[in-house]
Design a protein around this motif. Structure first.
Motif, PDB file in Angstrom:
ATOM      1  N   ASP A 118       0.802  -1.194   0.104  1.00 19.57           N
ATOM      2  CA  ASP A 118       0.141  -0.030   0.169  1.00 19.57           C
ATOM      3  C   ASP A 118       0.745   1.214   0.039  1.00 19.57           C
ATOM      4  O   ASP A 118       0.793   2.086   1.117  1.00 19.57           O
ATOM      5  CB  ASP A 118      -1.065  -0.091   1.314  1.00 19.57           C
ATOM      6  CG  ASP A 118      -0.109  -0.213   2.400  1.00 19.57           C
ATOM      7  OD1 ASP A 118       0.839  -0.781   2.406  1.00 19.57           O
ATOM      8  OD2 ASP A 118      -0.746  -0.300   3.400  1.00 19.57           O
ATOM      9  N   SER A 141       0.294  -9.395  -1.665  1.00 19.58           N
ATOM     10  CA  SER A 141       0.169  -8.225  -2.850  1.00 19.58           C
ATOM     11  C   SER A 141       0.165  -9.102  -3.802  1.00 19.58           C
ATOM     12  O   SER A 141       0.485 -10.123  -4.193  1.00 19.58           O
ATOM     13  CB  SER A 141       1.375  -7.448  -2.668  1.00 19.58           C
ATOM     14  OG  SER A 141       2.499  -8.231  -2.974  1.00 19.58           O
ATOM     15  N   GLN A 145      -0.303  -5.193  -8.492  1.00 18.80           N
ATOM     16  CA  GLN A 145       0.525  -4.282  -7.481  1.00 18.80           C
ATOM     17  C   GLN A 145       1.777  -4.322  -7.715  1.00 18.80           C
ATOM     18  O   GLN A 145       2.476  -3.164  -8.003  1.00 18.80           O
ATOM     19  CB  GLN A 145       0.038  -4.604  -6.371  1.00 18.80           C
ATOM     20  CG  GLN A 145      -1.337  -4.346  -5.873  1.00 18.80           C
ATOM     21  CD  GLN A 145      -1.843  -4.562  -4.399  1.00 18.80           C
ATOM     22  OE1 GLN A 145      -1.510  -5.504  -4.006  1.00 18.80           O
ATOM     23  NE2 GLN A 145      -2.127  -3.711  -3.537  1.00 18.80           N
ATOM     24  N   ARG A 148       3.113  -2.640 -10.869  1.00 25.51           N
ATOM     25  CA  ARG A 148       3.194  -0.981 -10.777  1.00 25.51           C
ATOM     26  C   ARG A 148       4.508  -0.432 -10.175  1.00 25.51           C
ATOM     27  O   ARG A 148       4.849   0.590 -10.652  1.00 25.51           O
ATOM     28  CB  ARG A 148       1.861  -0.691 -10.060  1.00 25.51           C
ATOM     29  CG  ARG A 148       0.702  -0.840 -10.588  1.00 25.51           C
ATOM     30  CD  ARG A 148      -0.510  -0.648  -9.608  1.00 25.51           C
ATOM     31  NE  ARG A 148      -0.368   1.029  -9.449  1.00 25.51           N
ATOM     32  CZ  ARG A 148      -0.481   1.463  -8.057  1.00 25.51           C
ATOM     33  NH1 ARG A 148      -0.680   0.671  -7.021  1.00 25.51           N
ATOM     34  NH2 ARG A 148      -0.416   2.621  -7.887  1.00 25.51           N
TER      35      ARG A 148
END
Length: 248
Positions: A118, A141, A145, A148
């Motif tokens: 996060d 995760s 994610q 990215r």
């Protein structure tokens, strides 16, 4: 600019220690070493006004910078990164020159622990980093994610639901990042303690009484207390800068 005076009380008294003196005192460690650096108030608060920075004085900031100078990698939990407003991992020009003169990268690697990933890959932590950061995450995760972050950081999966700190430290060492400086937060410190991976604690005791409901510097279950040996005591303007080594 006037340098904040730091005197040593133990093991041998010394007045007005220079940076070279402090680096010698802190730098004699093996190539694989995990050092934790925290600040607390006299009454045990880990924060003032919600931030550890509220406890940090000039001497603590000076040692903070010198410990980064010595580190291969600075390890921080994502919650602390957000709460304390971390930016890219940049040491001072003096520290960068000291490092390069010794054949080391000008800046240490920034390693951030985030089980759920996060974090914002567009943050300057990543986009303005002088050295490619590392993000240590878990199988919680998603592949999307992790993808990215691939343009801006090395993503390392170290654990299923929570980050396996033993695997994490081993993977950092495999990258040549054996001298680890952990700057928080309490949950990560607690996990490192539980895994018995902490070799050293540098603790600044700030001359403040905070009260309130501030947390402690370490949090989480521990099977037994860890024995420490007091290796050094520094003093500056009422603050004590303590260095403890793990008693094994």
């Amino acid at each position: 600019m006037t340098m904040t005076r730091i005197d040593r009380l133990l093991p041998l008294p010394a007045a007005e220690m220079g940076d070279d003196d402090l680096l010698e005192a802190f730098g004699a460690t093996p190539e694989r070493w995990l050092r934790v650096n925290f600040v607390s108030s006299v009454d045990g608060a880990a924060t003032a006004g919600g931030l550890s920075g509220g406890l940090s004085g000039a001497a603590d900031k000076r040692v903070f910078e010198l410990l980064r100078r010595l580190a291969d990698v600075v390890l921080v939990g994502a919650g602390t990164v957000r709460a304390e407003g971390y930016g890219p991992m940049l040491v001072s020009a003096e520290s960068a020159a000291w490092r390069t003169e010794r054949g080391r990268p000008a800046h240490p690697v920034f390693a951030i622990v985030s089980g759920g990933l996060d974090l914002d890959p567009a943050s300057t932590i990543f986009t303005a980093a002088p050295v490619r950061p590392i993000v240590l995450t878990t199988e919680r995760s998603t592949a999307e994610q992790r993808a990215r972050f691939e343009p801006v950081a090395d993503v390392v999966v170290a654990g299923e639901r929570t980050v396996d700190v033993v695997a994490m430290v081993s993977q950092l060492a495999d990258r040549g990042l054996g001298r680890v400086l952990n700057e928080g937060g309490p949950s990560l410190f607690g996990a490192l303690l539980a895994a018995d991976r902490v070799d050293e604690l540098c603790l600044t005791v700030s001359p403040l009484l905070v009260a309130g409901d501030s947390g402690r510097i370490a949090r989480g279950p521990l099977d037994a207390a860890r024995d420490l040996r007091l290796a050094q005591v520094l003093h500056s303007e009422g603050a004590l800068l303590l260095r403890y080594l793990r008693q094994r």
